[in-house]
Design a protein around this motif. Structure first.
Motif, short mmCIF file in Angstrom:
data_model
loop_
_atom_site.label_atom_id
_atom_site.label_comp_id
_atom_site.label_asym_id
_atom_site.label_seq_id
_atom_site.Cartn_x
_atom_site.Cartn_y
_atom_site.Cartn_z
N TRP A 163 0.85 -1.19 0.00
CA TRP A 163 0.00 0.00 0.00
C TRP A 163 0.89 1.24 0.00
N ASP A 164 0.82 2.01 -1.09
CA ASP A 164 1.54 3.28 -1.18
C ASP A 164 0.55 4.38 -0.81
N PRO A 165 0.66 4.97 0.39
CA PRO A 165 -0.40 5.85 0.90
C PRO A 165 -0.25 7.28 0.40
N HIS A 166 -1.28 8.08 0.68
CA HIS A 166 -1.29 9.49 0.32
C HIS A 166 -1.84 10.27 1.51
N ASP A 252 6.80 5.40 -6.94
CA ASP A 252 6.05 4.40 -7.70
C ASP A 252 6.95 3.23 -8.10
N ARG A 253 8.19 3.56 -8.53
CA ARG A 253 9.14 2.51 -8.89
C ARG A 253 9.45 1.64 -7.67
N PHE A 254 9.60 2.29 -6.50
CA PHE A 254 9.91 1.54 -5.28
C PHE A 254 8.76 0.58 -4.94
N ALA A 255 7.53 1.08 -4.92
CA ALA A 255 6.39 0.24 -4.55
C ALA A 255 6.21 -0.91 -5.52
N ALA A 256 6.37 -0.64 -6.82
CA ALA A 256 6.22 -1.69 -7.82
C ALA A 256 7.28 -2.77 -7.63
N SER A 257 8.52 -2.36 -7.42
CA SER A 257 9.61 -3.34 -7.27
C SER A 257 9.48 -4.13 -5.98
N LEU A 258 9.07 -3.48 -4.90
CA LEU A 258 8.86 -4.19 -3.64
C LEU A 258 7.80 -5.28 -3.81
N THR A 259 6.73 -4.96 -4.50
CA THR A 259 5.66 -5.94 -4.72
C THR A 259 6.16 -7.13 -5.52
N VAL A 260 6.92 -6.86 -6.58
CA VAL A 260 7.47 -7.93 -7.41
C VAL A 260 8.32 -8.87 -6.58
N ARG A 261 9.21 -8.32 -5.76
CA ARG A 261 10.11 -9.17 -4.99
C ARG A 261 9.36 -9.95 -3.91
N LEU A 262 8.36 -9.35 -3.29
CA LEU A 262 7.56 -10.09 -2.30
C LEU A 262 6.77 -11.22 -2.98
N LEU A 263 6.24 -10.93 -4.16
CA LEU A 263 5.52 -11.96 -4.90
C LEU A 263 6.44 -13.10 -5.28
#
Length: 454
Positions: A163-166, A252-263
């Motif tokens: 979750w990338d919050p705002h 956005d790049r950080f959140a996307a990459s974190l998700t990929v590695r956790l998956l």
């Protein structure tokens, strides 16, 4: 292939680029002669595009209006599977005016608070089938929808949800794998004043309790990230040193990459470390401006962003690119003095580093003592080194041909007739210089001394 679903708010990013060589006669402001107008999907749309460029199967779930900006967004999202419901607010448009590489001004349209939109059964169905979810909240109300929140809370118990919050968005649902605020967002949300790592850690601890997530991974720009799991100690994950004028899209790049590695099954520490490296590489390649490049940024060694991109940015600003080379096996004071002297001659220093095979051919089978990846990482950690290029040949001629430095630096124990690359450097107008040699400081002497003490 597993599917990553990106859920969140999309916006239209517009870049108007040109050159500014004069001031307006009406006011003391620059006149930008427009060369190009580019439009791309921002917010959750950028996250989806980044994952698509990574070769991942991705599906974007969002809401869209029926205005002209939404039509442009659909065009910008071509090639990405999209499931959307109706928005009850105008499409947010963020327009930046750029003169060269510098932003002059940004103006926003349609960014006023929006009502919580409805979600369709089809939207919920796509999210429910995900193997991992990235929630990209840009404060437009979608993440506050009760039906969507219930579903995300259920999914968080069995798949990675990042979750990338705002600041204007809803709190994350409990149980998500990671929440990724930036430092300013975290301090504000936790009511903490700026105060370095201690303040960041206090903010992360408060937010971990408040959000009931499995972890909080707080991004800190050039300082990397702070990862705090629900059970365990916090870890600081430093970022590689890069030069970036435009940091747009790094989160956005950080959140996307974190998700990929956790998956892919990585633990939090490994996944967050990889995400820090990915964000740095993204910025080193030009950030969002580099998204249209044909080839993604290459990583020469672990943790070392492309030195060619660093040199190119320096040249674009009219700066001087300095290079030096060698084996750098067992760093010692002589190396440090040479590198510091070289860095002082220009605006960036790129080290051309012999590969392990190259060192063996030059120094013998017992060398190198330290492998190329570790040697490069040690060099990159020095404040005076801006990039490292590893080469396989016996001489740096080929890598120098690619890099084309303005100044090539060697230690003062070399003569010009011992540097065949000097003629090569002159061929493009560069110069070869030496800096003082420091006797009694060498890898061979250091290795001999270490052998005596076992």
């Amino acid at each position: 292939m597993k599917t990553i679903v990106v859920v969140g708010d999309v916006l239209l990013d517009t870049d108007i680029s040109g050159s500014a060589r004069r001031l307006s006669p009406d006011a003391p402001v620059p006149v930008v002669d427009v060369d190009d107008v580019g439009r791309r999907a921002g917010g959750a749309g950028l996250v989806a595009r980044l994952l698509e460029r990574d070769g991942r199967r991705v599906h974007l779930v969002t809401v869209l209006s029926d205005d002209d900006a939404s039509g442009q967004l659909r065009t910008a999202l071509a090639g990405i599977p999209l499931t959307c419901g109706p928005s009850e607010a105008p499409t947010p448009v963020k327009t930046r005016i750029r003169a060269g590489t510098h932003a002059v001004v940004r103006f926003d349209q349609g960014c006023s608070p929006a009502p919580v939109p409805a979600v369709t059964a089809q939207m919920l169905s796509v999210v429910a089938a995900a193997d991992a979810v990235v929630v990209a909240d840009y404060g437009r109300g979608l993440t506050a929808n009760p039906a969507l929140r219930d579903l995300l809370g259920t999914l968080a118990r069995r798949i990675p949800v990042v979750w990338d919050p705002h600041p204007a968005g809803a709190d994350p649902v409990p149980g998500v794998a990671a929440v990724t605020p930036n430092l300013a967002e975290a301090l504000s949300a936790a009511g903490e004043a700026p105060g370095g790592v201690p303040a960041a850690l206090r903010a992360a601890e408060k937010l971990l309790t408040r959000w009931q997530s499995q972890s909080v991974v707080l991004t800190m720009g050039a300082h990397g990230a702070l990862a705090l799991p629900a059970a365990g100690l916090a870890q600081i994950l430093p970022a590689p040193k890069i030069s970036a004028e435009d940091t747009c899209g790094a989160g956005d790049r950080f959140a996307a990459s974190l998700t990929v590695r956790l998956l892919d099954g990585d633990g939090l520490e490994t996944a967050a470390e990889a995400a820090v490296q990915a964000a740095a590489s993204f910025l080193a390649a030009g950030g969002v401006a580099g998204l249209e490049a044909e080839d993604p940024l290459q990583m020469f060694v672990s943790g070392t962003p492309d030195a060619m991109a660093t040199a190119a940015r320096v040249r674009e600003r009219g700066g001087t690119v300095v290079a030096t080379g060698g084996c750098f096996d067992l760093l010692h004071a002589g190396h440090a003095r040479t590198l510091l002297a070289a860095r002082g001659l220009g605006d960036c220093l790129i080290v051309c580093l012999n590969s392990d095979d190259s060192v063996r051919r030059l120094k013998g089978e017992q060398r190198p003592i330290i492998g190329a990846e570790d040697r490069a990482e040690l060099l990159q950690s020095l404040e005076c080194v801006d990039g490292v290029l590893v080469f396989e040949e016996d001489t740096p001629a080929a890598v120098l041909e690619r890099l084309r430095p303005d100044i090539w630096v060697k230690g003062g124990d070399y003569r010009e007739d011992q540097l065949p690359e000097a003629a090569l450097i002159r061929s493009w107008g560069g110069e070869t210089v030496t800096v003082p040699f420091h006797p009694a400081r060498s890898t061979t002497a250091l290795a001999s001394a270490l052998a005596k003490v076992g």
